[in-house]
Motif scaffolding. Sequence first.
Motif, PDB file in Angstrom:
ATOM      1  N   LEU A 124      23.348  38.153  45.588  1.00 50.37           N
ATOM      2  CA  LEU A 124      24.032  39.053  46.652  1.00 50.37           C
ATOM      3  C   LEU A 124      26.006  37.575  46.941  1.00 50.37           C
ATOM      4  CD1 LEU A 124      24.749  41.057  48.214  1.00 50.37           C
ATOM      5  CD2 LEU A 124      23.478  39.589  50.129  1.00 50.37           C
ATOM      6  N   ARG A 125      25.327  36.406  47.147  1.00 51.87           N
ATOM      7  CA  ARG A 125      26.152  35.874  47.646  1.00 51.87           C
ATOM      8  C   ARG A 125      27.831  35.311  46.428  1.00 51.87           C
ATOM      9  NH1 ARG A 125      23.761  30.184  50.517  1.00 51.87           N
ATOM     10  NH2 ARG A 125      22.760  31.606  52.102  1.00 51.87           N
ATOM     11  N   ARG A 126      27.536  35.481  45.063  1.00 53.13           N
ATOM     12  CA  ARG A 126      27.919  35.463  43.570  1.00 53.13           C
ATOM     13  C   ARG A 126      28.885  36.466  43.880  1.00 53.13           C
ATOM     14  NH1 ARG A 126      24.131  32.437  39.491  1.00 53.13           N
ATOM     15  NH2 ARG A 126      24.409  30.406  40.689  1.00 53.13           N
ATOM     16  N   ALA A 127      28.140  37.569  43.859  1.00 49.76           N
ATOM     17  CA  ALA A 127      28.580  39.244  44.153  1.00 49.76           C
ATOM     18  C   ALA A 127      29.802  39.217  45.154  1.00 49.76           C
ATOM     19  CB  ALA A 127      27.899  40.022  43.805  1.00 49.76           C
ATOM     20  N   LEU A 128      29.663  38.747  46.018  1.00 49.44           N
ATOM     21  CA  LEU A 128      30.310  38.958  47.342  1.00 49.44           C
ATOM     22  C   LEU A 128      31.466  37.901  47.013  1.00 49.44           C
ATOM     23  CD1 LEU A 128      27.876  39.192  51.032  1.00 49.44           C
ATOM     24  CD2 LEU A 128      29.562  40.713  49.885  1.00 49.44           C
ATOM     25  N   ALA A 129      31.206  36.264  46.943  1.00 50.89           N
ATOM     26  CA  ALA A 129      32.537  35.919  46.743  1.00 50.89           C
ATOM     27  C   ALA A 129      33.072  36.172  45.354  1.00 50.89           C
ATOM     28  CB  ALA A 129      31.539  34.669  46.096  1.00 50.89           C
ATOM     29  N   LEU A 130      32.971  37.125  44.718  1.00 52.08           N
ATOM     30  CA  LEU A 130      33.816  37.747  43.555  1.00 52.08           C
ATOM     31  C   LEU A 130      34.338  38.905  43.548  1.00 52.08           C
ATOM     32  CD1 LEU A 130      31.940  36.434  40.283  1.00 52.08           C
ATOM     33  CD2 LEU A 130      33.700  35.694  41.194  1.00 52.08           C
ATOM     34  N   GLY A 131      33.515  39.582  44.361  1.00 51.54           N
ATOM     35  CA  GLY A 131      33.662  41.311  44.588  1.00 51.54           C
ATOM     36  C   GLY A 131      34.338  41.258  45.661  1.00 51.54           C
ATOM     37  N   LEU A 132      34.521  40.699  47.017  1.00 52.32           N
ATOM     38  CA  LEU A 132      35.620  40.743  48.050  1.00 52.32           C
ATOM     39  C   LEU A 132      37.358  41.069  47.963  1.00 52.32           C
ATOM     40  CD1 LEU A 132      33.581  40.090  50.924  1.00 52.32           C
ATOM     41  CD2 LEU A 132      34.196  42.217  50.136  1.00 52.32           C
ATOM     42  N   PRO A 133      37.427  39.805  47.208  1.00 53.19           N
ATOM     43  CA  PRO A 133      38.579  39.260  46.175  1.00 53.19           C
ATOM     44  C   PRO A 133      38.931  40.388  45.445  1.00 53.19           C
ATOM     45  CG  PRO A 133      37.828  37.033  46.302  1.00 53.19           C
ATOM     46  CD  PRO A 133      36.719  38.425  46.645  1.00 53.19           C
ATOM     47  N   THR A 134      38.183  40.787  44.588  1.00 52.33           N
ATOM     48  CA  THR A 134      39.279  42.301  43.994  1.00 52.33           C
ATOM     49  C   THR A 134      38.771  42.935  44.800  1.00 52.33           C
ATOM     50  OG1 THR A 134      37.521  40.892  42.029  1.00 52.33           O
ATOM     51  CG2 THR A 134      38.352  43.291  42.084  1.00 52.33           C
ATOM     52  N   VAL A 135      38.501  43.253  45.323  1.00 51.42           N
ATOM     53  CA  VAL A 135      38.588  44.876  46.095  1.00 51.42           C
ATOM     54  C   VAL A 135      40.322  44.638  47.294  1.00 51.42           C
ATOM     55  CG1 VAL A 135      38.144  45.766  48.203  1.00 51.42           C
ATOM     56  CG2 VAL A 135      36.449  45.281  46.047  1.00 51.42           C
ATOM     57  N   TRP A 136      40.685  43.350  47.842  1.00 57.84           N
ATOM     58  CA  TRP A 136      41.671  43.268  48.394  1.00 57.84           C
ATOM     59  C   TRP A 136      42.683  43.672  47.776  1.00 57.84           C
ATOM     60  CZ3 TRP A 136      42.067  43.466  53.557  1.00 57.84           C
ATOM     61  CH2 TRP A 136      41.127  43.155  53.963  1.00 57.84           C
ATOM     62  N   GLY A 137      42.131  42.854  46.276  1.00 63.25           N
ATOM     63  CA  GLY A 137      42.969  42.787  44.665  1.00 63.25           C
ATOM     64  C   GLY A 137      43.956  44.391  45.092  1.00 63.25           C
ATOM     65  N   ALA A 138      42.643  45.471  43.995  1.00 61.36           N
ATOM     66  CA  ALA A 138      42.949  46.198  43.497  1.00 61.36           C
ATOM     67  C   ALA A 138      43.407  47.158  44.550  1.00 61.36           C
ATOM     68  CB  ALA A 138      41.608  47.317  43.662  1.00 61.36           C
ATOM     69  N   MET A 139      42.972  47.397  45.990  1.00 62.56           N
ATOM     70  CA  MET A 139      43.846  47.755  47.697  1.00 62.56           C
ATOM     71  C   MET A 139      45.085  47.764  47.215  1.00 62.56           C
ATOM     72  SD  MET A 139      41.109  47.320  50.405  1.00 62.56           S
ATOM     73  CE  MET A 139      42.400  47.967  51.694  1.00 62.56           C
ATOM     74  N   ALA A 140      45.697  46.311  46.976  1.00 59.86           N
ATOM     75  CA  ALA A 140      47.501  46.154  47.001  1.00 59.86           C
ATOM     76  C   ALA A 140      47.692  46.518  45.408  1.00 59.86           C
ATOM     77  CB  ALA A 140      47.288  44.501  46.743  1.00 59.86           C
ATOM     78  N   ILE A 141      46.878  46.726  44.552  1.00 61.78           N
ATOM     79  CA  ILE A 141      47.723  47.276  43.747  1.00 61.78           C
ATOM     80  C   ILE A 141      48.199  48.503  43.978  1.00 61.78           C
ATOM     81  CG2 ILE A 141      47.540  47.620  40.614  1.00 61.78           C
ATOM     82  CD1 ILE A 141      46.588  44.671  41.071  1.00 61.78           C
ATOM     83  N   THR A 142      46.949  49.529  44.135  1.00 66.45           N
ATOM     84  CA  THR A 142      46.180  50.581  44.283  1.00 66.45           C
ATOM     85  C   THR A 142      48.097  51.619  45.422  1.00 66.45           C
ATOM     86  OG1 THR A 142      44.105  50.752  43.815  1.00 66.45           O
ATOM     87  CG2 THR A 142      46.044  52.649  45.379  1.00 66.45           C
ATOM     88  N   TYR A 143      47.694  50.472  46.340  1.00 68.46           N
ATOM     89  CA  TYR A 143      49.262  51.468  47.784  1.00 68.46           C
ATOM     90  C   TYR A 143      50.747  50.413  46.940  1.00 68.46           C
ATOM     91  CZ  TYR A 143      51.947  50.483  51.386  1.00 68.46           C
ATOM     92  OH  TYR A 143      53.317  50.640  51.859  1.00 68.46           O
ATOM     93  N   LYS A 144      50.633  49.970  46.084  1.00 71.96           N
ATOM     94  CA  LYS A 144      51.369  49.673  45.360  1.00 71.96           C
ATOM     95  C   LYS A 144      52.805  50.691  44.225  1.00 71.96           C
ATOM     96  CE  LYS A 144      56.016  47.609  45.002  1.00 71.96           C
ATOM     97  NZ  LYS A 144      56.794  47.467  46.074  1.00 71.96           N
ATOM     98  N   LEU A 145      50.878  51.399  43.806  1.00 70.85           N
ATOM     99  CA  LEU A 145      51.499  52.323  42.804  1.00 70.85           C
ATOM    100  C   LEU A 145      51.744  53.641  42.660  1.00 70.85           C
ATOM    101  CD1 LEU A 145      49.326  50.033  40.035  1.00 70.85           C
ATOM    102  CD2 LEU A 145      52.018  49.826  40.198  1.00 70.85           C
ATOM    103  N   THR A 146      50.421  54.094  43.887  1.00 68.73           N
ATOM    104  CA  THR A 146      50.283  55.363  44.627  1.00 68.73           C
ATOM    105  C   THR A 146      50.987  55.866  45.846  1.00 68.73           C
ATOM    106  OG1 THR A 146      48.180  54.743  44.974  1.00 68.73           O
ATOM    107  CG2 THR A 146      48.218  55.370  42.534  1.00 68.73           C
ATOM    108  N   CYS A 147      50.943  55.003  46.757  1.00 69.92           N
ATOM    109  CA  CYS A 147      51.840  55.550  47.855  1.00 69.92           C
ATOM    110  C   CYS A 147      52.947  55.993  48.101  1.00 69.92           C
ATOM    111  CB  CYS A 147      51.563  54.641  49.220  1.00 69.92           C
ATOM    112  SG  CYS A 147      51.781  54.626  50.718  1.00 69.92           S
TER     113      CYS A 147
END
Length: 384
Positions: free
Chosen positions: A22-45
């Motif tokens: 669970l800790r490994r998933a959070l350590a890798l998953g949360l930065p990925t989610v933050w980056g995906a949000m930034a890219i999605t906003y820049k491309l689609t909003c």
Amino acid sequence: MIRIKAGVPRRPRPRTRARRPLRRALALGLPTVWGAMAITYKLTCPLAQQNSLGARIVTSAVFFAVGTGLIVQVRRSLLRELRQIRQIAGAAQNALLRPLPPRLDGLNIAAAQLSAERGAVVGGDLYEVIATEHGVRVVMGDVRGHGIAAIGTVAAVLGSFREAAHDEPDLAGVLRRLERALARHLRERARAEHPASGGLDPDSPVAEEFVTVLLLEIGGDGEISALNCGHPWPYLLSGGGVRALARADPLPPLGPFPLPAELPFVCCGQLLPGEALFLYTDGAEDVRDARGRFFPLKDALAEVVGQHPLPIPQSVLGSVFSALLRHTGGTPTDDVAMLVVRNDRKAACPHLGARGSDISGSAAGARPATTHPHSTNYPQHNGV
């Protein structure tokens, strides 16, 4: 009071293993989610495609939030790993310089150490007290240098003492075992650092390493025998004041020179009930304040004994360490170790329990240090 920390409690293994994925998933998953949000906003909003001042402010706020989230997540992960590393390091250091028992064979014991290396519990100082069939044996030593780099030498010397204290019938045998262990450690260290040399090169920096060692043996009647290799003599604390335990010149430190064929030990009289020995490393006397003045260790001890004629080991350590930290402004530049051993055994005779008022050794009640019949006389030692 500065003290060696106790062992770190272990967490149940099944629970720890269950949390790792669970800790490994959070350590890798949360930065990925933050980056995906930034890219999605820049491309689609649509707002992100505009160049107006309001759109730029919103875009900056979005990326600031994303960056802050990433920094917070990375910081939390690093702090969690740092806590785990500190727990492991603390447990390892406590296993090396293990906490001493408060009482041992009728002796009250307290010890403390302050490492000059930030974040380290163990430095270049070492001590141990062991009850054996030959008496209570004490070692206090100081490795050249300080901090984490000296821990390997501390481990070699302490490990040898813990075995030799039980095996050897006299202090001379213990000291020779320590010398052999130190020589073996330095050879192995030299081979590891310079494989091509094949051994301990006299010109190598490792060949300049040395350890000051003080060995004491306290018999059942309080009789004290000592072997000293370049270490400060302890102080004797009693109702009569503070004085050096012995005035004999020590042998050279272990390492640079071989031990002589004959090892005469010093008979230091008796440790009477209620009296205490204060052992220390030279860092307790060599530290200076902002004006370059050395710490007045003997005066600090005399002040404690003046307030408490029956020295309490824990109080002595607390008072002296507090005075030392005030003197240095809380930043000592060398490792400092202190050990207090008080005799709590019952007096065998009614007249035992107090010395003469003259602590210089000239009064009838005082017992100055003498040498054993099989030892040689030392000249007066002025280095304490």
